[in-house]
Design a protein around this motif. Structure first.
Motif, PDB file in Angstrom:
ATOM      1  N   PRO A  97       0.812  -1.224   0.008  1.00  0.00           N
ATOM      2  CA  PRO A  97      -0.163   0.086   0.106  1.00  0.00           C
ATOM      3  C   PRO A  97       0.857   1.232  -0.154  1.00  0.00           C
ATOM      4  CG  PRO A  97       0.149  -0.836   2.279  1.00  0.00           C
ATOM      5  CD  PRO A  97       0.754  -1.919   1.475  1.00  0.00           C
ATOM      6  N   VAL A  98       2.076   1.284  -0.081  1.00  0.00           N
ATOM      7  CA  VAL A  98       2.969   2.447   0.122  1.00  0.00           C
ATOM      8  C   VAL A  98       3.205   2.789  -1.463  1.00  0.00           C
ATOM      9  CG1 VAL A  98       5.195   3.489   0.741  1.00  0.00           C
ATOM     10  CG2 VAL A  98       4.096   1.425   2.016  1.00  0.00           C
ATOM     11  N   LEU A 125      -3.004   3.980   1.977  1.00  0.00           N
ATOM     12  CA  LEU A 125      -2.844   4.330   3.496  1.00  0.00           C
ATOM     13  C   LEU A 125      -3.632   5.115   4.060  1.00  0.00           C
ATOM     14  CD1 LEU A 125       1.182   5.233   3.103  1.00  0.00           C
ATOM     15  CD2 LEU A 125       0.218   2.977   3.826  1.00  0.00           C
ATOM     16  N   ARG A 127      -3.939   8.418   3.584  1.00  0.00           N
ATOM     17  CA  ARG A 127      -2.923   9.579   3.943  1.00  0.00           C
ATOM     18  C   ARG A 127      -2.905  10.687   2.878  1.00  0.00           C
ATOM     19  NH1 ARG A 127       0.423   9.752   8.334  1.00  0.00           N
ATOM     20  NH2 ARG A 127      -0.095  11.768   8.170  1.00  0.00           N
ATOM     21  N   TYR A 192      11.993   2.852   3.944  1.00  0.00           N
ATOM     22  CA  TYR A 192      10.569   3.054   3.576  1.00  0.00           C
ATOM     23  C   TYR A 192      10.270   3.196   2.141  1.00  0.00           C
ATOM     24  CZ  TYR A 192      10.005   4.104   8.740  1.00  0.00           C
ATOM     25  OH  TYR A 192      10.058   3.956  10.012  1.00  0.00           O
ATOM     26  N   TRP A 196       7.261   8.369   0.776  1.00  0.00           N
ATOM     27  CA  TRP A 196       7.070   8.297   2.292  1.00  0.00           C
ATOM     28  C   TRP A 196       8.158   8.981   3.196  1.00  0.00           C
ATOM     29  CZ3 TRP A 196       5.142   3.458   5.416  1.00  0.00           C
ATOM     30  CH2 TRP A 196       4.110   3.738   6.178  1.00  0.00           C
TER      31      TRP A 196
END
Length: 266
Positions: A97-98, A125, A127, A192, A196
């Protein structure tokens, strides 16, 4: 100072449309993926999201130019929208999902085009982060439901968290020794990857991050979020902004040391 809030609102509308398109195909069993000439993957969702954003911009801002990862540059003039429809395509196609849609407005000025608006939307995410020149950086679900972002105040490498994407690019550029020396000096490292780490620098959750090889569309939106949150965003050469083909971002207090290690000066 110019008011970019109308452009920021439009960028949110564009991100909403892109989020709906990309989430509809995320984890689809019949998702079509191809390999581009530079050996990176591109999915049908990348292309569909960029086409969707371009269509909206052609109607809402017909005089503005557009630069996108999948379809190149269209138009000329002092204002240019820069789009990465899916930053993190390798994650996207594997169901990680990143990934995010990156949308930036850049305006011509001294030293070339500079970001004045940026939206980073990561729907898997849940976000979203955004910024506009002189307005600050924020995160939340909408312009009216947002939290202002501030970088950390960590001032010692021994207390700092450093994020990166992978080791391979550093080795190819002959910077691996300095990179590894930096990882030994900081408190914590995590890979990461993609957009992100820059957003976590802006939030104050990470203090340093860097990548050795990037394109303008990878950096235009993230750079203004970091700087409007009070941080520093430069190339590895120290040049401010997203124009060096690579990136170093920090809370500002640790930036000289970050560049020093990555350039082998320590």
């Amino acid at each position: 100072m110019p008011d970019y809030l109308d452009d920021l609102r439009l960028a949110h509308v564009l991100a909403d449309a892109a989020d709906a398109a990309t989430m509809a195909r995320f984890k689809a069993l019949d998702l079509k993926v191809e390999t581009k000439p530079d050996m990176t993957p591109v999915s049908e969702a990348d292309r569909a999201a960029e086409e969707l954003i371009r269509g909206h911009l052609q109607r809402a801002r017909p005089r503005d130019a557009i630069l996108g990862e999948e379809y190149g540059v269209e138009g000329t003039g002092p204002r240019r929208w820069v789009i990465d429809p899916i930053d993190g395509t390798k994650n996207y196609v594997r169901g990680v999902p990143v990934w995010a849609t990156l949308i930036s407005l850049m305006e011509a000025g001294e030293g070339g085009f500079q970001p004045v608006v940026g939206v980073v939307s990561a729907p898997a995410l849940g976000r979203r982060w955004w910024a506009a020149q002189g307005y600050g950086a924020f995160s939340g679900r909408s312009l009216s439901a947002a939290t202002r972002l501030h970088v950390s105040r960590v001032s010692k490498l021994a207390d700092a968290s450093f994020a990166y994407s992978s080791l391979s690019g550093w080795e190819e550029q002959g910077r691996l020794d300095g990179f590894l020396d930096l990882t030994r000096e900081v408190w914590r490292t995590r890979a990461y990857g993609d957009f992100w780490p820059y957003m976590m620098v802006a939030e104050g959750a990470v203090d340093l991050c860097a990548e050795p090889e990037l394109s303008l569309w990878d950096m235009a939106a993230t750079s203004i979020v970091v700087t409007e949150a009070g941080g520093s965003f430069t190339g590895l050469d120290g040049r401010p902004g997203p124009h060096s083909g690579n990136a170093a971002a920090s809370n500002g207090l640790l930036h000289d040391e970050l560049l020093g290690y990555l350039n082998g000066r320590y």
